[in-house]
Design an enzyme around this catalytic site. Structure first.
Site, PDB file in Angstrom:
ATOM      1  N   ASP A   1       0.839  -1.202   0.000  1.00  0.00           N
ATOM      2  CA  ASP A   1       0.000   0.000   0.000  1.00  0.00           C
ATOM      3  C   ASP A   1       0.875   1.254   0.000  1.00  0.00           C
ATOM      4  O   ASP A   1       1.714   1.438   0.888  1.00  0.00           O
ATOM      5  CB  ASP A   1      -0.867   0.009   1.269  1.00  0.00           C
TER       6      ASP A   1
ATOM      7  N   TYR B   1       2.699   9.921  -0.065  1.00  0.00           N
ATOM      8  CA  TYR B   1       3.761   9.331   0.762  1.00  0.00           C
ATOM      9  C   TYR B   1       5.148   9.610   0.171  1.00  0.00           C
ATOM     10  O   TYR B   1       6.160   9.379   0.823  1.00  0.00           O
ATOM     11  CB  TYR B   1       3.581   7.815   0.919  1.00  0.00           C
TER      12      TYR B   1
ATOM     13  N   LYS C   1      -2.871   6.015  -4.253  1.00  0.00           N
ATOM     14  CA  LYS C   1      -4.032   6.865  -3.960  1.00  0.00           C
ATOM     15  C   LYS C   1      -3.929   8.245  -4.598  1.00  0.00           C
ATOM     16  O   LYS C   1      -2.843   8.842  -4.644  1.00  0.00           O
ATOM     17  CB  LYS C   1      -4.186   7.034  -2.439  1.00  0.00           C
TER      18      LYS C   1
ATOM     19  N   HIS D   1      -8.103   9.198  -1.994  1.00  0.00           N
ATOM     20  CA  HIS D   1      -7.508   9.123  -0.653  1.00  0.00           C
ATOM     21  C   HIS D   1      -8.474   9.612   0.427  1.00  0.00           C
ATOM     22  O   HIS D   1      -8.413   9.179   1.575  1.00  0.00           O
ATOM     23  CB  HIS D   1      -6.215   9.962  -0.624  1.00  0.00           C
TER      24      HIS D   1
HETATM   25  N1  LIG Z   1      -5.821   5.882   3.635  1.00  0.00           N
HETATM   26  C1  LIG Z   1      -5.389   6.625   4.622  1.00  0.00           C
HETATM   27  O1  LIG Z   1      -5.832   7.761   4.862  1.00  0.00           O
HETATM   28  C2  LIG Z   1      -4.315   6.060   5.517  1.00  0.00           C
HETATM   29  C3  LIG Z   1      -4.042   6.668   6.751  1.00  0.00           C
HETATM   30  C4  LIG Z   1      -3.067   6.099   7.559  1.00  0.00           C
HETATM   31  C5  LIG Z   1      -2.397   4.956   7.140  1.00  0.00           C
HETATM   32  N2  LIG Z   1      -2.648   4.397   5.922  1.00  0.00           N
HETATM   33  C6  LIG Z   1      -1.923   3.191   5.449  1.00  0.00           C
HETATM   34  O2  LIG Z   1      -1.991   2.200   6.465  1.00  0.00           O
HETATM   35  C7  LIG Z   1      -0.683   1.823   6.854  1.00  0.00           C
HETATM   36  C8  LIG Z   1      -0.659   1.417   8.315  1.00  0.00           C
HETATM   37  O3  LIG Z   1      -1.087   2.463   9.176  1.00  0.00           O
HETATM   38  P1  LIG Z   1      -0.097   3.254  10.154  1.00  0.00           P
HETATM   39  O4  LIG Z   1       1.278   3.232   9.600  1.00  0.00           O
HETATM   40  O5  LIG Z   1      -0.742   4.560  10.452  1.00  0.00           O
HETATM   41  O6  LIG Z   1      -0.175   2.453  11.515  1.00  0.00           O
HETATM   42  P2  LIG Z   1       0.145   0.986  12.073  1.00  0.00           P
HETATM   43  O7  LIG Z   1       0.426   0.038  10.982  1.00  0.00           O
HETATM   44  O8  LIG Z   1      -0.947   0.712  13.040  1.00  0.00           O
HETATM   45  O9  LIG Z   1       1.436   1.247  12.935  1.00  0.00           O
HETATM   46  C9  LIG Z   1       2.710   1.401  12.398  1.00  0.00           C
HETATM   47  C10 LIG Z   1       3.684   1.539  13.557  1.00  0.00           C
HETATM   48  O10 LIG Z   1       3.684   0.332  14.330  1.00  0.00           O
HETATM   49  C11 LIG Z   1       5.011  -0.141  14.473  1.00  0.00           C
HETATM   50  N3  LIG Z   1       4.934  -1.607  14.392  1.00  0.00           N
HETATM   51  C12 LIG Z   1       4.759  -2.349  13.278  1.00  0.00           C
HETATM   52  N4  LIG Z   1       4.719  -3.667  13.593  1.00  0.00           N
HETATM   53  C13 LIG Z   1       4.881  -3.750  14.927  1.00  0.00           C
HETATM   54  C14 LIG Z   1       4.932  -4.837  15.828  1.00  0.00           C
HETATM   55  N5  LIG Z   1       4.815  -6.097  15.409  1.00  0.00           N
HETATM   56  N6  LIG Z   1       5.105  -4.563  17.156  1.00  0.00           N
HETATM   57  C15 LIG Z   1       5.212  -3.283  17.581  1.00  0.00           C
HETATM   58  N7  LIG Z   1       5.174  -2.203  16.772  1.00  0.00           N
HETATM   59  C16 LIG Z   1       5.001  -2.429  15.443  1.00  0.00           C
HETATM   60  C17 LIG Z   1       5.793   0.462  13.339  1.00  0.00           C
HETATM   61  O11 LIG Z   1       7.134   0.659  13.709  1.00  0.00           O
HETATM   62  P3  LIG Z   1       8.406   0.281  12.759  1.00  0.00           P
HETATM   63  O12 LIG Z   1       8.132   0.762  11.385  1.00  0.00           O
HETATM   64  O13 LIG Z   1       9.511   1.040  13.418  1.00  0.00           O
HETATM   65  O14 LIG Z   1       8.579  -1.193  12.847  1.00  0.00           O
HETATM   66  C18 LIG Z   1       5.106   1.801  13.157  1.00  0.00           C
HETATM   67  O15 LIG Z   1       5.606   2.747  14.079  1.00  0.00           O
HETATM   68  C19 LIG Z   1       0.160   3.041   6.505  1.00  0.00           C
HETATM   69  O16 LIG Z   1       1.522   2.744   6.434  1.00  0.00           O
HETATM   70  C20 LIG Z   1      -0.440   3.441   5.182  1.00  0.00           C
HETATM   71  O17 LIG Z   1       0.052   2.608   4.140  1.00  0.00           O
HETATM   72  C21 LIG Z   1      -3.618   4.931   5.120  1.00  0.00           C
END
Ligand SMILES: NC(=O)c1ccc[n+]([C@@H]2O[C@H](COP(=O)([O-])OP(=O)(O)OC[C@H]3O[C@@H](n4cnc5c(N)ncnc54)[C@H](OP(=O)(O)O)[C@@H]3O)[C@@H](O)[C@H]2O)c1
Length: 321
Positions: free
Chosen positions: A52, A57, A86, A119
């Site tokens: 994704d 980004y 997106k 998005h």
């Molecule tokens: N459509 C939208 O508006 C929108 C908005 C937000 C996000 N997104 C997409 O969704 C994806 C995921 O959301 P997000 O990045 O906000 O949040 P998330 O996946 O809930 O959290 C990511 C964080 O969790 C840490 N992490 C990952 N695996 C872990 C584990 N097993 N144990 C402990 N910590 C862990 C990562 O650290 P490290 O990287 O340091 O390992 C990072 O800091 C984004 O990357 C993006 O592609 C889309």
């Protein structure tokens, strides 16, 4: 297709792996290009076949490069990997949709994407610099543009006609916005990507989406630790005692339980990690499932808590939350 894990067939007829890799975390804490390149390569080696990304980004180039390297190694073929990107909020005017798609394809080095999402239902003025959006100098309202997302959607449909996007969908749309799209579309949205986790269960949206053949993808499934919009008073999802108890009983980590929760609800999930052992561990959730009792326990944690995106642009006419 090697590996990939479980898949869902979208309304477009195309298959999407239920577990994908997220590649960015908010507008301010951006992973470095090399981290993104390496994380996508590690993910593909670990079995991920769904990545994704998004125009905003600013990492489509590295995502595409990682895929290209893995194809060159013979590890995957293009058709084995499902790539989502997106359309940013500044490209909603119908005449800019094709332009944005071509920019993304150019950065990715691909001829088509598997899924192209609007998005966000809100539109901002064309040409606005994303850094200005998240740290506005003047009034945020000065950045708003009044474009109906139904008009944007019609231009998205043309991208399918042109073969540039296999499937199209939306992100951050609420139920009423989806209903309007369903009433006015030729191609229905295959996916709605929204924030979802046990603290934000959105059962109504899950049920509505299922009833209408719109697949839901969960972003920020781990509670997005480290996201710039996180408030100090917010509870830490990864430290929730009920999640930890289910993890202990299942011989898994809290993160793995939080990810498996979506698969057991029929929702796909895109955790972001740039840490190799976490990328691998986050994929290692195919050998267990949560009982009805576990799902009920997690369902009881709902507190309508939005970690991401709930506080920007609240005065916009299409603010979705
Ligand atoms: N459509 C939208 O508006 C929108 C908005 C937000 C996000 N997104 C997409 O969704 C994806 C995921 O959301 P997000 O990045 O906000 O949040 P998330 O996946 O809930 O959290 C990511 C964080 O969790 C840490 N992490 C990952 N695996 C872990 C584990 N097993 N144990 C402990 N910590 C862990 C990562 O650290 P490290 O990287 O340091 O390992 C990072 O800091 C984004 O990357 C993006 O592609 C889309």
């Amino acid at each position: 297709m090697a590996a990939s894990g479980p898949t869902v067939v979208l309304s477009s007829g195309y298959k999407m792996p239920l577990l994908g890799l997220g590649t960015s975390q908010g507008a301010i804490v951006k992973p470095k290009p090399k981290e993104v390149l390496d994380s996508v390569k590690v993910a593909i080696d670990a079995g991920y076949r769904h990545i994704d990304t998004a125009w905003v980004y600013k990492n489509e180039k590295e995502v595409g490069q990682a895929i290209k390297e893995k194809i060159a190694e013979g590890k995957i073929k293009r058709e084995d990997v499902f790539v989502t990107t997106k359309l940013f909020l500044t490209f909603h005017r119908p005449e800019h949709v094709h332009e944005s798609m071509m920019q993304s394809l150019g950065s990715l080095g691909l001829d088509y994407v598997d899924l192209y999402l609007i998005h966000n239902p809100m539109c901002l003025k064309y040409g606005t610099n994303p850094s200005e959006i998240f740290q506005p100098i003047g009034k945020i309202e000065d950045l708003y543009d009044d474009v109906d997302y139904v008009d944007t959607w019609k231009a998205m449909e043309s991208l399918v006609d042109e073969g540039l996007a296999k499937s199209i969908g939306v992100s951050n749309f609420n139920r009423q916005q989806l209903e309007r799209l369903l009433q006015n579309c030729r191609i229905k949205p295959a996916v709605n990507q929204v924030e979802l986790h046990p603290y934000l269960a959105e059962q109504d949206l899950v049920d509505f989406s299922k009833d209408n053949g719109i697949h839901l993808t969960a972003y920020s499934p781990l509670g997005s630790p480290g996201h710039h919009s996180k408030r100090d008073a917010d509870p830490v999802l990864l430290e929730d005692p009920s999640v930890a108890a289910i993890a202990k009983k299942s011989g898994k980590s809290s993160a793995q339980v939080l990810l498996r929760y979506h698969l057991d609800r029929g929702v796909s999930v895109i955790p972001k990690s740039m840490t190799p052992n976490r990328i691998q561990a986050n994929f290692d959730i195919m050998d267990f499932s949560l009982s009805q009792e576990d799902l009920a326990t997690l369902g009881g944690l709902d507190r309508k808590l939005r970690y991401v995106g709930g506080s920007d642009f609240t005065t916009h006419k299409y603010f979705p939350y």
